[in-house]
Structures are given as C-alpha cells and as structure tokens.
Design a protein around this motif. Structure first.
Motif, PDB file in Angstrom:
ATOM      1  N   TYR A 135      -5.466 -85.195 -63.611  1.00 35.77           N
ATOM      2  CA  TYR A 135      -5.624 -83.829 -63.104  1.00 35.77           C
ATOM      3  C   TYR A 135      -5.009 -82.811 -64.060  1.00 35.77           C
ATOM      4  CZ  TYR A 135      -6.008 -80.300 -59.396  1.00 35.77           C
ATOM      5  OH  TYR A 135      -6.344 -79.197 -58.645  1.00 35.77           O
ATOM      6  N   GLU A 136      -3.891 -83.197 -64.693  1.00 28.75           N
ATOM      7  CA  GLU A 136      -3.221 -82.286 -65.632  1.00 28.75           C
ATOM      8  C   GLU A 136      -3.697 -82.454 -67.060  1.00 28.75           C
ATOM      9  OE1 GLU A 136      -0.636 -82.893 -62.064  1.00 28.75           O
ATOM     10  OE2 GLU A 136      -1.591 -84.270 -63.483  1.00 28.75           O
ATOM     11  N   GLY A 137      -4.700 -83.329 -67.297  1.00 27.72           N
ATOM     12  CA  GLY A 137      -5.324 -83.414 -68.612  1.00 27.72           C
ATOM     13  C   GLY A 137      -4.825 -84.509 -69.531  1.00 27.72           C
ATOM     14  N   HIS A 173     -12.625 -85.261 -64.399  1.00 25.61           N
ATOM     15  CA  HIS A 173     -12.189 -84.058 -65.116  1.00 25.61           C
ATOM     16  C   HIS A 173     -12.585 -84.079 -66.589  1.00 25.61           C
ATOM     17  CE1 HIS A 173      -9.661 -81.868 -62.150  1.00 25.61           C
ATOM     18  NE2 HIS A 173      -9.687 -83.042 -61.552  1.00 25.61           N
ATOM     19  N   THR A 218     -15.741 -79.187 -65.164  1.00 26.98           N
ATOM     20  CA  THR A 218     -15.507 -78.658 -66.510  1.00 26.98           C
ATOM     21  C   THR A 218     -16.763 -78.187 -67.226  1.00 26.98           C
ATOM     22  OG1 THR A 218     -15.603 -80.897 -67.449  1.00 26.98           O
ATOM     23  CG2 THR A 218     -13.429 -80.056 -66.825  1.00 26.98           C
ATOM     24  N   GLN A 249      -3.489 -84.875 -74.808  1.00 25.54           N
ATOM     25  CA  GLN A 249      -3.620 -83.804 -73.825  1.00 25.54           C
ATOM     26  C   GLN A 249      -4.969 -83.129 -74.022  1.00 25.54           C
ATOM     27  OE1 GLN A 249      -2.014 -82.990 -71.214  1.00 25.54           O
ATOM     28  NE2 GLN A 249      -2.952 -81.032 -70.715  1.00 25.54           N
ATOM     29  N   ASP A 250      -5.738 -83.024 -72.960  1.00 22.82           N
ATOM     30  CA  ASP A 250      -7.069 -82.445 -73.038  1.00 22.82           C
ATOM     31  C   ASP A 250      -7.007 -80.944 -73.289  1.00 22.82           C
ATOM     32  OD1 ASP A 250      -9.794 -82.231 -72.932  1.00 22.82           O
ATOM     33  OD2 ASP A 250      -9.920 -82.325 -70.747  1.00 22.82           O
ATOM     34  N   LYS A 298      -6.779 -77.659 -70.179  1.00 24.88           N
ATOM     35  CA  LYS A 298      -5.815 -77.814 -69.088  1.00 24.88           C
ATOM     36  C   LYS A 298      -4.495 -77.174 -69.535  1.00 24.88           C
ATOM     37  CE  LYS A 298      -8.397 -80.057 -66.170  1.00 24.88           C
ATOM     38  NZ  LYS A 298      -8.100 -81.400 -65.671  1.00 24.88           N
ATOM     39  N   VAL A 329      -1.048 -76.437 -68.696  1.00 30.46           N
ATOM     40  CA  VAL A 329       0.065 -76.767 -67.808  1.00 30.46           C
ATOM     41  C   VAL A 329       1.207 -75.799 -68.108  1.00 30.46           C
ATOM     42  CG1 VAL A 329       1.729 -78.537 -67.128  1.00 30.46           C
ATOM     43  CG2 VAL A 329      -0.621 -79.185 -67.704  1.00 30.46           C
ATOM     44  N   GLU A 388      -5.544 -73.072 -60.560  1.00 29.81           N
ATOM     45  CA  GLU A 388      -6.077 -74.265 -59.917  1.00 29.81           C
ATOM     46  C   GLU A 388      -5.094 -74.847 -58.898  1.00 29.81           C
ATOM     47  OE1 GLU A 388      -8.269 -77.740 -58.942  1.00 29.81           O
ATOM     48  OE2 GLU A 388      -8.887 -75.847 -59.829  1.00 29.81           O
ATOM     49  N   LEU A 428      -1.067 -75.118 -62.861  1.00 24.08           N
ATOM     50  CA  LEU A 428      -2.159 -75.509 -63.748  1.00 24.08           C
ATOM     51  C   LEU A 428      -3.270 -74.473 -63.741  1.00 24.08           C
ATOM     52  CD1 LEU A 428      -3.639 -77.685 -65.496  1.00 24.08           C
ATOM     53  CD2 LEU A 428      -4.510 -78.624 -63.346  1.00 24.08           C
ATOM     54  N   MET A 440      -7.107 -73.858 -65.493  1.00 23.21           N
ATOM     55  CA  MET A 440      -8.178 -74.589 -66.168  1.00 23.21           C
ATOM     56  C   MET A 440      -9.081 -73.632 -66.930  1.00 23.21           C
ATOM     57  SD  MET A 440      -9.255 -77.434 -63.286  1.00 23.21           S
ATOM     58  CE  MET A 440     -10.695 -77.926 -64.247  1.00 23.21           C
TER      59      MET A 440
END
Length: 505
Positions: A161-163, A188, A218, A310-311, A314, A316, A342, A350, A352
């Motif tokens: 969820y956080e990437g 995600h 996304t 890390q995506d 996202k 954080v 989000e 978070l 997005m």
C-alpha cells in the motif's frame, strides 16, 4: 482494430431502439451524466460476453495480455477482490495450505474463509525509520517453504500500500523450484513494466503464475476495474474461468469494461510520453521536498541488501520532528490546503500520484508541505488550531502531552514491530468466524480469542484475525491508535471501546 468504448459510443448515437436491459433504456434520469446511461448496455449482438468472450472482449483481453507480458488476461468488473478470490480458489483445493504475506488485502482472508484454507504467514519486515511494512524478502519465502513442504501456493503483495516493491523475479524462481504456485497481489502496480523507464518490471514479466492488477488505482480508469493475468502450466485455465464466473456478476458493466479498454489503449499508445511527464514531475516534487527540515520522505533507491524498491508515485509523508501525528498532517492538508490524501496512520500519511496528475497538483502539494514544515519549526506553531474540533477532539487535545509522551518514536517502532510478530493462532479463521462471540472491553481483551478482524483502515492489513489471541502489545497499540483518532475497524465505539471475542469454553 475496433475498441469497446468506440463501439459503445457508436451504438449510443445510432438509431437502434433498446428493447433490452438495463431499465433506464439509455435515457437520462435524475442527475447522472447522460453519457453514462447511453453507453450502459448488456450482452446484445456485437458486444460479446465477458464469461465466454469470442469477439470484441476477447480482443481486448488479448491486447491486455500482450501489454503486460502475460499468456492470458481477464478483465474484472469486481475489482481486484474478484481476482484474488478466483486466484486463490484455483491455486488451492478446499482445505489447502497457503503461505501468505500477513499484509495481504482482506479479500485474501475472505478467500481463506470460503475455501477453509490452512494459512501460514510470511511476516513482512518493519521499515523501522518510517514504521511501515517493508516488502517480503526471497530468503523469507525459501525458509518458509523449506520448513513446511505441505504449502501449495504462495501469495505476496507487491507493491505494498505504501509502495514497497519486492524482488518478485527472485521469489518466483524460489517458489517454482519447490513446485509451488506464486500469486502476486499487484493491485497497486498496474502501471509497472508498461514502459522502459519504469522503476520495476511487473510480476507477469517477472515470472509469477497469477497476477492481479487494480487498473483504477494507478491508471486512468474507473473504480472497480481490474485485471487477472495467468502464465505457465501450473494453473488450470478452465477451472480459473469457472471461479471467475462464480465470483463475478453475470451482468458485467460495459461502462467499466470500456474504461479498462480506454486505459490500456491509452497506455499502449501514449504511455511513454505520459510516464515521462509523470517521472519528471514526481522527481521534481521529491527534490523540492528535500528542503524540509522536519518532515521525512521515502526515497526510490533500491536497497542493496534486500532488493526492495520504493515505487514512484507513492509519497509517504512521515511526521519526523514536526511534532504532528500522521492524522494531523492529513487533516491540515485537507482542511487548510484542500488537498485530500489517500490515508493517514500513526506517524505518516500517504499521497498518491499517477499519470493523471496535473502540474498544479504537484505544485500545490510542494507549497503546502514546505509551508507546514516551516511553521513546524516556528516557536508559536499550533497546528491543532487548524482543525475543526469536536468535543471529543478537545478532550484528546487537552491530554495531548500525555499521548505524545506515550507515542514517541521508540514506542512506535516497538509496538508496530510486536504487532507484526507471528500471531498466536488458537483456531482456524473458518472455525472462529462462525463461532459464538461476545463483546469485551478493549482494555480487558488481553488473552482472549478474536472473533472478528481488527485493522486500521486504510489500508486494512489485519492486526488480529479471527481465531488469534489478543496480546498485551496488540491491546496497547489499539488503545493508542484509538486515542490518536485513527480509523479502527472491528472496534465498536459505544461509550466504551469493545472488540468481539469468542465465548469462553
């Protein structure tokens, strides 16, 4: 090649009179946009059947499979939930043994209940600096498979969820070496692997057997649109189609399917340019936010030791030394700056970003966070006044110094880590969820067996699953999160906070 949304538009503008469902007959009723009604049809001539596609829907699914690198793909109108339910049902027999990441979506737990599965958990490591679950490591999967050869399938979440993105290719090689099926909840990550510049390949390209994508999370598609991909010889395709028919509506929405068509066509034709702009804007934002003295942000660099990434997109936002909670950051951004995030958690929130964001969106987030960070460092800062306060909020604020002392950073790390320890399982999910229960005060639940899920929502990762024991650490964490005003599911607020526990024998 004909596209579904183009065919629907042509039909809507044509002269055919609709002596068929749906009941609105393509006319405007109430306040809904007329375009939605005009494109909402059923399985009439020329529009194919999702559960037995032979024409335009088959072509759409073949284009989706080619775009993602899968052998076969299925459009879902029941969200990733339908995909996860179907994937687990086909991968495991009733009563089968699943190795599952603890931070899986609630639909995975629902599948375990429906199929009476035995579940062994992969506990995601804690990224302690931020207090979030990290990605699953390949060594964890190998160790678990070595320990229990009865496992029949493995389910992980990547990105989280956080990437946090796991090294799926390496995990797939391990799972296949043991002759098991790998399912990846990549809800995600529908944007992954579609262009060369992407931060990571998608799990279809990485060799997973079953992969689930939420297109709407996304990519520019409507809510409830998703995809299920299958590759390799380990999955019975006909059985998979059977479960898709069971878990999905027999009257799938053509508006939603057209939205899938529109999104994947757009990414296939213009994805390079859209992603290039997205990458440029998000990189600019993170560079600008590096000037913050109090807030902290996750970087997109790959960990050399774990392979976790890390995506992009996202964001954080960690409270750091700002003196705020994640919920307060969330509230200030929404109420003062009109920026709707989000989700919020104990010490972070978070935001997005996708290919759908405008430059204005990036600029407004940059300006708001820099202003908040600067104010956090001033001597007369009082972010609490920026929020509308209810009587309950006033009570909590009056005790704020007590809550802050109890919720300092070392305590956060300790509590979150202990709630992520292997759970004490007393009964199976199926046994406990159907058993008689009673409500027990949250403060008195230690040692009792849960009869209902308890989680923070979003993201919905379970803190306690039916059949598991409430520990002192879990009880204390829930009490603290309640005092912070976070959204706890499975905790009843009726004067005194209560949880459902199995009746004592």
């Amino acid at each position: 090649m004909e596209h579904l949304y183009e065919k629907l538009k042509t039909y809507a503008e044509g002269e055919d009179y609709p002596y068929h469902m749906p009941g609105h007959k393509r006319r405007l009723y109430g306040e809904m946009p007329p375009e939605v009604y005009r494109m909402d049809v059923t399985e009439i001539d020329g529009f194919d059947d999702l559960h037995c596609p032979e024409g335009i829907l088959r072509d759409l699914q073949e284009r989706v499979a080619k775009l993602y690198g899968a052998e076969e793909s299925f459009c879902l109108v029941g969200g990733s939930t339908a995909g996860i339910l179907s994937a687990l049902s086909v991968a495991l027999p009733e009563g089968g043994h699943l190795l599952m990441a603890r931070n899986c979506h609630k639909s995975a737990y629902h599948a375990a209940y429906l199929r009476n599965l035995k579940v062994t958990y992969l506990m995601p490591p804690l990224l302690e600096e931020f207090g979030i679950c990290d990605g699953i490591r390949p060594k964890q999967v190998q160790k678990a498979l070595e320990a229990d050869p009865r496992v029949q399938a493995v389910l992980i979440v990547s990105p989280t969820y956080e990437g946090r993105i796991s090294p799926v290719r390496e995990i797939a090689e391990i799972v296949h070496r043991y002759g098991k099926i790998l399912i990846v909840d990549e809800a995600h990550g529908a944007h992954l692997g579609l262009v060369e510049e992407n931060v990571a390949e998608n799990s279809c390209q990485a060799g997973a057997d079953l992969v689930i994508h939420s297109v709407h999370k996304t990519l520019p598609a409507m809510t409830q649109t998703a995809l299920l991909h299958v590759s390799g010889e380990r999955v019975d395709r006909e059985r998979l189609r059977r479960f898709l028919r069971i878990y999905q509506s027999s009257s799938p929405s053509y508006v939603l399917m057209a939205s899938i068509d529109n999104a994947v066509t757009l990414m296939g034709q213009e994805g390079e340019g859209l992603y290039e702009e997205f990458l440029r804007n998000f990189t600019w934002l993170t560079k600008e936010l590096s000037a913050c003295k109090h807030f902290r942000f996750l970087t997109t660099k790959e960990s050399r030791t774990s392979g976790i990434r890390q995506d992009l997109g996202k964001l954080v936002i960690h409270a750091g030394s700002s003196g705020l909670t994640g919920q307060q950051i969330y509230d200030i951004l929404r109420e003062k700056y009109h920026l709707q995030l989000e989700m919020a958690a104990g010490e972070y929130c978070l935001a997005m970003f996708t290919v759908g964001d405008t430059q204005e969106g990036y600029q407004r987030m940059r300006d708001a966070l820099l202003a908040m960070d600067e104010e956090a460092g001033s001597s007369n800062c009082d972010h609490g006044k920026l929020r509308a306060q209810s009587a309950e909020d006033e009570r909590k604020r009056s005790n704020d110094h007590v809550i802050r002392e109890a919720w300092d950073m070392p305590a956060i790390k300790k509590t979150l880590h202990e709630t992520l320890e292997m759970p004490i399982i007393k009964k199976t999910l199926c046994e406990a969820w159907d058993a008689p229960w009673e409500e027990v005060a949250l403060s008195e639940c230690e040692g009792r067996i849960a009869a209902e899920f308890v989680n923070l929502y979003p993201p919905g990762t379970p803190i306690v699953v039916p059949g598991e024991a409430f520990t002192k650490e879990i009880r204390d964490a829930l009490l603290r999160w309640r005092d912070q005003g976070l959204r706890l599911r499975g905790v009843a607020e009726d004067g005194e906070c209560k949880v459902r526990c199995l009746l004592k024998a």
